[in-house]
Write an enzyme that holds these catalytic residues in place. Structure first.
Site, PDB file in Angstrom:
ATOM      1  N   GLU A  63     -17.526  27.910  77.895  1.00 42.10           N
ATOM      2  CA  GLU A  63     -17.524  26.612  78.578  1.00 42.10           C
ATOM      3  C   GLU A  63     -18.562  26.549  79.681  1.00 42.10           C
ATOM      4  OE1 GLU A  63     -13.386  26.213  79.698  1.00 42.10           O
ATOM      5  OE2 GLU A  63     -12.925  25.155  77.845  1.00 42.10           O
ATOM      6  N   ASP A  85      -6.020  26.569  72.994  1.00 43.64           N
ATOM      7  CA  ASP A  85      -6.004  26.547  74.462  1.00 43.64           C
ATOM      8  C   ASP A  85      -4.655  26.120  75.035  1.00 43.64           C
ATOM      9  OD1 ASP A  85      -6.740  26.661  77.077  1.00 43.64           O
ATOM     10  OD2 ASP A  85      -7.962  24.852  77.056  1.00 43.64           O
ATOM     11  N   GLU A 139      -0.566  23.031  82.404  1.00 38.52           N
ATOM     12  CA  GLU A 139      -1.723  22.176  82.153  1.00 38.52           C
ATOM     13  C   GLU A 139      -1.469  21.209  80.998  1.00 38.52           C
ATOM     14  OE1 GLU A 139      -5.324  24.307  81.216  1.00 38.52           O
ATOM     15  OE2 GLU A 139      -6.415  22.487  80.658  1.00 38.52           O
TER      16      GLU A 139
END
Lengths: 672, 672
Positions: free
Chosen positions: B258, B331, B359
């Site tokens: 990323e 993820d 998250e």
């Protein structure tokens, strides 16, 4: 380009209302007379005929004493009436019978009320007070003048036709909170243009006036109704109007009400004011509709005031004055008991004022069929002349020898393609007309007819009846009670968010605001209980009702539970007839209202195969919004009142999803 | 003033976590040695003792081969261990047994993993990436410098104590998306101050580093891991660190992931980069935790990439490198199958990375107990060394002779008074520690213990067990499956709104955005069906699993339905094992998730008598919000996918209350 046109022509925007019948074969219409109204009747029959092919039908104007006013007599091949307008009404009814598959046997249909009037709360700038379907069809931006276009005339003609088809014969063109400019020559010229379009359809034109017009546009120093100059001014003005509009209907007056000027400003009574105008109308056959919607700041009980102010005047009004009284004593709430003035004013013409536009019933977002609410009011027993003295009968001339009878509905019409915003709000316009014509009709019959005309095909199949008509009709008939449940069950009233009157606002009551404009004035919640005490220990508004109602309402054990919190301050732990405490029942009612709307969504989603895509999606979308709103109502009201009851929401009820502070912050004024 | 203080002292802000036991009588703690760690053990026993009054308890450090690492052996009057830290862990466990009423028989408890590490994604400016409980407890605004206050030290001590009480022995103090400034002397001084507070509690300090630090703060022209100057720079830096923090744990590295720099920028491999650092650590006993969270833009299947990139490197890593692998291949989604790297890298230390901070699971608003999800992963069979090769056993040293074993959890801790935002999010911190210590524990045991410690009284009554413990535990155990249902059932993944990862966003995919950052990449919905084809006809990611899993996942009839749309593009009309079509089952799953949360609300509201007012209200409020959120998830996802399926939502399911366009406009990014 062609494709686009083709697509648009197939789009269903709802503009055709309940007038969708197309001729299925030729018919020969015979009439000895000709006139604009009769020409319309003939044309309608020819274009909408669904009876036997090549039938002959006679339009016959006679004198039949069994036929009253613009009533008519129908048979398979004849429409008979005393008036041209009666013929037109008969023609529409004949077509309706054909389209809905109802038999036509020789029978007479007479109107319950002489004057069946729409009140448009349209402002001269084109806005509409409490309008939820776009701008005014009559008035555009006044700054741009009052020119009339062909497009205007086409729309007004469609409007007149729709009204005539259901028997409406009057239209007040402007807001009761009237501008003085309405009576200027420029505005009157426009009213004349409108009146000319409405006239062949039998719609009389009325205007709302500002009582202080003599000062504001006449240059006078007073508007005192007993002042000779003022009287002369009104005489001249009314003469001017009749020169423009020979069949002018009269004035609608909101005086000494919510800040509007009125005779009391000059030390005169409502009767002084109304009679002055009535005298001026007398030579022309015009009438004065004088509203009884009055209440003062800081009064002990707003609900009791109209009665207190108007009852002493009973007998003092001219016979061409009609006191226009809202169905309930407060203000078009989801449910109110009937206004005690009905039947009590025995020497005065009194007309019910209903609100078609859904100011307090979800605007043009919620699906709420209002006929059951109006039916409930019209069929309420007043006992003023013994059993059978229903609100309908004490106002329609059955019991009292009123010179004029009338009924008014505050219109829900605007420039939206479908006129009313919500496709189902058309049913309320329709229902008003039908009930004004026949105040004994049932909501079921009205809904049945409207659905067949609006969504049906000429030859309704059993499948359509079972899969569409039956469930959708049931939804309509249940919709008002559902709204009462999720907004204001058990006699709650006026706990709306301010201004908008859409969402809940029982908590709203800032310093400095008139108490009677804040919800806590109406719900009176405290640690002991909730509700407005209107018994002898409270405002004693119950005394305004005729026995046995007065005693019945006054006793908490005999008061109908639908009016419980209207008349009583009731402990949270009070046991209702079903054995539940008041608090629990409040919870269950809000929850039931939500469940009902969720069920309406299921009903509607399942009729998708029977509805055009456009109206299906429009109604589906609004039902979703309504369903979401029930959550806000339920959570907001239960969490607010729980602060007083300190009791748990019964655990079999789905819990709130909003916090109270979140609702207060986000939803008090605005729609979600 | 006094009153206020008194009130505040009674307010329950959740700060005490699961550490609430207060001594019920004196105890005599005997220990031959003294040390800071042993002093803590002694103090904890004295202040939290709930056993027999005036009992004597011995803390004995011996050499017992049955006890591994910092494990311990408990008996009624002795805690025995090989290390001081083992004594401390035993003391906490002894107190826990007393408080939860569990018997203490002579038994040994050894840790499953050597290193049980929290990863804090804390930035040096005090913000926390994916933090939902306030700012960082370690870092404040970097512009204001790195001064340390007594308040900081108090909080760090409380933090260390909480961690030690559940066996956590490491903390990475800063975000994996690391700032190069972390390795400046000023920052390292602060890390030293933190390490000194953590040390007596047995918490080793670790740091995340930016791989390009040699260039960014070292003034070098490259960060090529094979460059001698770069190697020297790192050697020097690590030496500097150990001078400050003698027990420093090591580095956590997010490289070539990323947008982060890494060895591939210089034509080197992950192994080259990790080994260079590992060599520098070797003299000090430090380790390198090197993340395998890598994926390229425009790849055919993001889920397959880590395996493709790391498997060829198996055997090339030093023995003090541990590859840190997220539980699933994408993820931290609500549900993923296990990452195929587990067990496949047989010659390399591999550690699971779990995400404690929610998250993708409702932030600190939704009540989601994560232990069942982690248990599901840890107990997944990889078959890499035959039956019994679970993810737990292939990573904890049971099967492969790893020099170091470790497990990481991304912390959910911030400056909020209750540390975690949601009171129930504390249970996830607790559960991570418990599972890191014993990877065979059941979620039920963890929830049971946490509830007793966090909400219980010392002498739990039968009433409390029946009315509080049992229903609340059931709610916790069901909560993850409920979240999967209302967010992403049946193998759906990553259909979140962008950035925020909170609400639904299956529609989100603007032009120019990397496809693998948009939900349509993951759900692949079209008129035929939905789901990501990872079989041989698709990306063939199934081939990364060991047989029989590869075949099982690859065949739509044997693939577990919880992973159906993860591995397959399935027709809307495909019949599931329960006989329903895929479309219908999707609808029922979203609806069930909503119903489950509504049920949680009822559960919680009914335990009000057993919970302090503050935590009751805080949890109630969040459950309301969560419940409202389920409507957005359900309506948004069903109305979006319905555009492809063209099938009706089953009519026994409550209808949407939002329109899709409304949700897209109002909720795609923000929380309601």
């Amino acid at each position: 380009m062609l494709l686009l046109v083709a697509f648009n022509s197939h789009a269903e925007d709802g503009h055709n209302l309940w007038l969708r019948a197309k001729s299925t074969g030729p018919v020969s219409v015979v009439c000895a007379k000709t006139s604009p109204t009769l020409a319309i009747a003939k044309e309608e029959l020819e274009q909408g005929w669904q009876g036997k092919k090549d039938a002959k039908i006679a339009l016959t104007i006679t004198k039949d004493k069994a036929i009253k006013g613009d009533g008519f007599k129908l048979s398979e091949n004849e429409v008979q009436a005393n008036t041209e307008l009666g013929i037109l009404y008969g023609a529409y009814e004949l077509l309706r019978r054909q389209q809905t598959g109802q038999a036509i046997s020789s029978e007479i249909s007479n109107p319950s009320y002489e004057r069946r009037v729409l009140n448009h709360w349209d402002n001269l700038d084109g806005s509409i007070e409490r309008g939820y379907a776009g701008q005014s069809i009559f008035w555009h931006d006044e700054a741009k003048g009052f020119a009339v276009t062909e497009k205007d005339r086409t729309l007004w003609k469609e409007y007149a036709r729709a009204n005539a088809s259901i028997g409406i014969n009057g239209a007040v063109l402007n807001n009761v909170n009237a501008s003085q400019l309405m009576l200027t020559t420029e505005c009157l010229q426009k009213a004349k243009a409108i009146a000319e379009v409405l006239r062949p359809y039998g719609i009389k034109t009325y205007l709302s006036i500002k009582f202080s017009s003599p000062q504001l546009i006449g240059g006078l120093k007073t508007s005192d109704p007993l002042n000779p100059e003022v009287i002369q001014w009104w005489n001249n003005k009314i003469k001017e109007i009749y020169a423009l509009i020979p069949d002018f209907g009269g004035f609608l007056v909101k005086a000494n009400s919510e800040g509007q000027p009125g005779p009391q400003d000059f030390g005169r009574t409502h009767a002084d004011g109304a009679n002055m105008l009535a005298d001026a109308f007398k030579p022309y056959g015009g009438i004065v509709m004088w509203r009884a919607f009055v209440y003062e700041a800081n009064s002990k009980d707003r609900a009791a005031q109209a009665y207190k102010e108007f009852m002493p005047l009973d007998g003092q009004f001219r016979d061409n004055v009609i006191i226009q009284v809202k169905n309930g004593p407060i203000d078009f709430q989801p449910r109110e008991p009937f206004n005690p003035l009905f039947g009590a004013m025995k020497k005065t013409s009194v007309m019910p004022e209903l609100q078609i536009t859904q100011e307090y019933l979800g605007h043009s977002i919620h699906l709420v069929f209002l006929a059951p609410m109006w039916e409930e009011c019209l069929k309420s027993e007043t006992y003023q002349e013994g059993t059978g003295s229903t609100v309908a009968r004490v106002t329609d001339g059955s019991i009292f020898p009123q010179k004029h009878t009338a009924i008014a509905g505050v219109a829900n019409i605007g420039l939206d393609a479908n006129w009313c915003g919500h496709d189902f709000a058309q049913a309320n316009w329709f229902a008003f007309g039908k009930l004004a014509w026949n105040d004994q009709l049932t909501s079921e019959k009205i809904a049945d007819e409207w659905l067949k005309l609006t969504f049906g095909k000429t030859q309704a199949s059993i499948e359509w009846n079972v899969c569409f008509l039956s469930p959708v009709k049931q939804m309509m008939l249940e919709s008002h009670e559902a709204a009462v449940n999720y907004m204001m069950p058990l006699g709650f009233h006026h706990i709306f968010a301010p201004q908008d009157h859409y969402g809940p606002g029982p908590w709203w009551g800032p310093e400095g605001v008139r108490k009677d404009w804040t919800p806590p004035y109406y719900h009176q919640a405290d640690s002991k209980g909730v509700g407005f005490d209107r018994t002898q220990t409270g405002s004693n508004a119950v005394s305004q009702y005729h026995e046995p109602l007065s005693s019945q309402f006054s006793d908490v054990t005999t008061c109908p539970e639908v009016y419980l919190l209207w008349f009583h301050h009731v402990p949270w732990t009070y046991k209702l007839k079903n054995g539940r405490t008041l608090w629990d029942e409040i919870c269950y009612r809000y929850d039931m209202g939500q469940k009902q709307v969720r069920q309406f969504q299921k009903v509607w989603d399942q009729v998708e195969p029977y509805v055009d895509a456009d109206r299906f999606a429009a109604v589906q979308r609004r039902l979703r919004n309504q369903s979401g709103n029930t959550q806000i109502w339920k959570d907001g009201c239960l969490l607010y009142f729980q602060q007083f009851s300190k009791m748990p929401i019964p655990y079999d009820i789905a819990r709130p999803v909003y916090d109270l502070d979140y609702i207060i912050k986000n939803f008090t004024k605005d729609r979600p």
